[in-house]
Motif scaffolding. Structure first.
Motif, mmCIF file in Angstrom:
data_model
loop_
_atom_site.group_PDB
_atom_site.id
_atom_site.type_symbol
_atom_site.label_atom_id
_atom_site.label_comp_id
_atom_site.label_asym_id
_atom_site.label_seq_id
_atom_site.Cartn_x
_atom_site.Cartn_y
_atom_site.Cartn_z
ATOM 1 N N VAL A 80 131.127 -64.746 52.218
ATOM 2 C CA VAL A 80 130.855 -63.395 52.221
ATOM 3 C C VAL A 80 129.360 -63.255 52.797
ATOM 4 N N PHE A 81 128.432 -64.430 52.438
ATOM 5 C CA PHE A 81 127.105 -64.060 53.070
ATOM 6 C C PHE A 81 127.079 -64.272 54.516
ATOM 7 N N LEU A 82 127.748 -65.239 55.016
ATOM 8 C CA LEU A 82 127.871 -65.442 56.786
ATOM 9 C C LEU A 82 128.457 -64.220 57.213
ATOM 10 N N LEU A 83 129.618 -63.782 56.638
ATOM 11 C CA LEU A 83 130.168 -62.339 57.153
ATOM 12 C C LEU A 83 129.265 -61.185 57.074
ATOM 13 N N SER A 84 128.405 -61.111 55.963
ATOM 14 C CA SER A 84 127.271 -59.873 55.870
ATOM 15 C C SER A 84 126.379 -60.258 56.843
ATOM 16 N N ALA A 85 125.836 -61.495 57.112
ATOM 17 C CA ALA A 85 124.759 -61.651 58.015
ATOM 18 C C ALA A 85 125.288 -61.322 59.541
ATOM 19 N N LEU A 86 126.345 -61.578 59.858
ATOM 20 C CA LEU A 86 127.026 -61.195 61.232
ATOM 21 C C LEU A 86 126.998 -59.773 61.402
ATOM 22 N N VAL A 87 127.609 -59.019 60.143
ATOM 23 C CA VAL A 87 127.683 -57.740 60.126
ATOM 24 C C VAL A 87 126.349 -57.026 60.303
ATOM 25 N N SER A 88 125.128 -57.535 59.492
ATOM 26 C CA SER A 88 123.802 -56.886 59.645
ATOM 27 C C SER A 88 123.223 -56.946 61.117
ATOM 28 N N ALA A 89 123.439 -57.984 61.790
ATOM 29 C CA ALA A 89 123.026 -58.114 62.970
ATOM 30 C C ALA A 89 123.560 -57.329 63.921
ATOM 31 N N ARG A 90 124.669 -56.536 63.674
ATOM 32 C CA ARG A 90 125.365 -55.746 64.626
ATOM 33 C C ARG A 90 125.450 -54.411 64.288
ATOM 34 N N VAL A 91 125.122 -53.905 62.963
ATOM 35 C CA VAL A 91 125.500 -52.629 62.479
ATOM 36 C C VAL A 91 124.138 -52.234 61.713
ATOM 37 N N TYR A 92 123.945 -50.860 61.575
ATOM 38 C CA TYR A 92 122.727 -50.349 60.778
ATOM 39 C C TYR A 92 123.286 -50.407 59.221
ATOM 40 N N VAL A 93 122.696 -51.253 58.449
ATOM 41 C CA VAL A 93 123.184 -51.383 57.046
ATOM 42 C C VAL A 93 122.267 -50.650 56.116
ATOM 43 N N LYS A 94 121.668 -49.463 56.589
ATOM 44 C CA LYS A 94 120.878 -48.759 55.608
ATOM 45 C C LYS A 94 121.475 -47.703 54.722
ATOM 46 N N GLN A 95 122.783 -47.212 55.215
ATOM 47 C CA GLN A 95 123.286 -45.929 54.830
ATOM 48 C C GLN A 95 124.252 -46.321 53.562
ATOM 49 N N GLY A 96 124.231 -45.633 52.589
ATOM 50 C CA GLY A 96 124.676 -45.911 51.305
ATOM 51 C C GLY A 96 126.188 -45.959 51.441
ATOM 52 N N SER A 97 127.075 -45.023 52.113
ATOM 53 C CA SER A 97 128.412 -45.025 52.323
ATOM 54 C C SER A 97 128.699 -46.345 53.141
ATOM 55 N N LEU A 98 128.216 -46.715 54.083
ATOM 56 C CA LEU A 98 128.514 -47.758 54.707
ATOM 57 C C LEU A 98 128.483 -49.222 53.914
ATOM 58 N N ILE A 99 127.319 -49.241 53.134
ATOM 59 C CA ILE A 99 127.239 -50.471 52.098
ATOM 60 C C ILE A 99 128.478 -50.399 51.136
ATOM 61 N N MET A 100 128.655 -49.179 50.385
ATOM 62 C CA MET A 100 129.877 -48.930 49.527
ATOM 63 C C MET A 100 131.299 -49.549 50.094
ATOM 64 N N ALA A 101 131.444 -49.062 51.469
ATOM 65 C CA ALA A 101 132.824 -49.370 52.065
ATOM 66 C C ALA A 101 132.654 -50.997 52.513
ATOM 67 N N TYR A 102 131.552 -51.554 52.913
ATOM 68 C CA TYR A 102 131.748 -53.009 53.144
ATOM 69 C C TYR A 102 131.770 -53.717 51.679
ATOM 70 N N VAL A 103 131.095 -53.430 50.664
ATOM 71 C CA VAL A 103 131.252 -54.065 49.403
ATOM 72 C C VAL A 103 132.706 -53.905 48.866
ATOM 73 N N ILE A 104 133.223 -52.831 49.327
ATOM 74 C CA ILE A 104 134.724 -52.698 48.671
ATOM 75 C C ILE A 104 135.681 -53.557 49.369
ATOM 76 N N VAL A 105 135.346 -53.835 50.846
ATOM 77 C CA VAL A 105 136.219 -54.806 51.480
ATOM 78 C C VAL A 105 135.738 -56.143 51.329
ATOM 79 N N CYS A 106 134.440 -56.516 51.087
ATOM 80 C CA CYS A 106 134.135 -57.902 51.008
ATOM 81 C C CYS A 106 134.711 -58.294 49.413
ATOM 82 N N THR A 107 134.761 -57.157 48.337
ATOM 83 C CA THR A 107 135.190 -57.637 47.111
ATOM 84 C C THR A 107 136.797 -57.966 47.158
#
Length: 163
Positions: A80-107
Motif C-alpha cells: 500500500v505504501f509503495l502504491l501510494s508513493a507511485l501515485v503521489s509522484a504522478r497525481v496531485y493528492v491534496k484534494q479531499g475527494s481524490l484522497i477519499m476515493a484512493y483510500v477506499i480503493v486501497c482499503t
C-alpha cells in the motif's frame, strides 16, 4: 535521528489504540485501520525510506497483535505504501475527494489480499466479508480527509521532516 527513535514507539501506540479501543467502540464488527491511513499518508507525504520503515513497522505490530499469518500485514502495508508513493509522484493528492476515493480503493485491495491469502493458506472460508470490507472502506474514506491534517500536525510538531 529523532524519527527513528520516536516513530517505533508512536506506531506501536497507534496500533494498540486501533486494536484495543477502536475495536471496542465498534464491538469488533468493523476494523477501523487508522494505521492503513498512516501508511497511505506516508506514501503521499514522506520520503521513500522513512515511509517504508513506518509502514513495515506498523504492519509488524499488527501481525504481532492480531496473530495473523506471519508477515501478512507487513507485506500488505508495504505494498500500500509503495502504491501510494507511485501515485503521489504522478497525481496531485491534496484534494479531499481524490484522497477519499484512493483510500477506499486501497482499503478494499488490502482487505481482499488479507482475506484471500488467509483463505488460501488456512483453507478457512471467511464468508460475508465483502460487506464488511465495503463498510470499512467507506468509513476510512470518510475519515481520511480529517485524519491527514492531524498526521501533518503531528509530523510538524515532532519535526520529523529534518534529515
Amino acid at each position: 535521528m529523532l524519527f527513528y527513535l520516536t516513530v517505533p514507539f508512536l506506531a506501536f501506540l497507534l496500533v494498540v489504540f486501533q486494536q484495543g479501543f477502536l475495536n471496542l467502540v465498534f464491538f469488533q464488527q468493523l476494523s477501523v485501520e487508522v494505521s492503513l491511513l498512516l501508511a497511505i499518508y506516508a506514501g503521499f507525504r514522506m520520503d521513500l525510506v522513512r515511509g517504508a520503515v513506518l509502514s513495515v513497522l506498523m504492519g509488524f505490530f499488527i501481525d504481532c497483535l492480531t496473530g495473523a499469518i506471519t508477515g501478512l500485514y507487513m507485506t500488505a502495508y508495504a505494498l500500500v505504501f509503495l502504491l501510494s508513493a507511485l501515485v503521489s509522484a504522478r497525481v496531485y493528492v491534496k484534494q479531499g475527494s481524490l484522497i477519499m476515493a484512493y483510500v477506499i480503493v486501497c482499503t478494499l485491495l488490502e482487505g481482499l489480499l488479507v482475506v484471500g491469502l488467509t483463505e488460501l493458506i488456512h483453507g478457512v472460508e471467511l464468508e460475508n466479508r465483502l460487506r464488511v470490507f465495503v463498510l470499512q472502506a467507506l468509513v476510512l474514506g470518510i475519515l481520511s480527509p480529517a485524519v491527514f491534517p492531524v498526521f501533518d500536525r503531528v509530523r510538524s510538531f515532532l519535526q520529523l521532516d529534518e534529515p
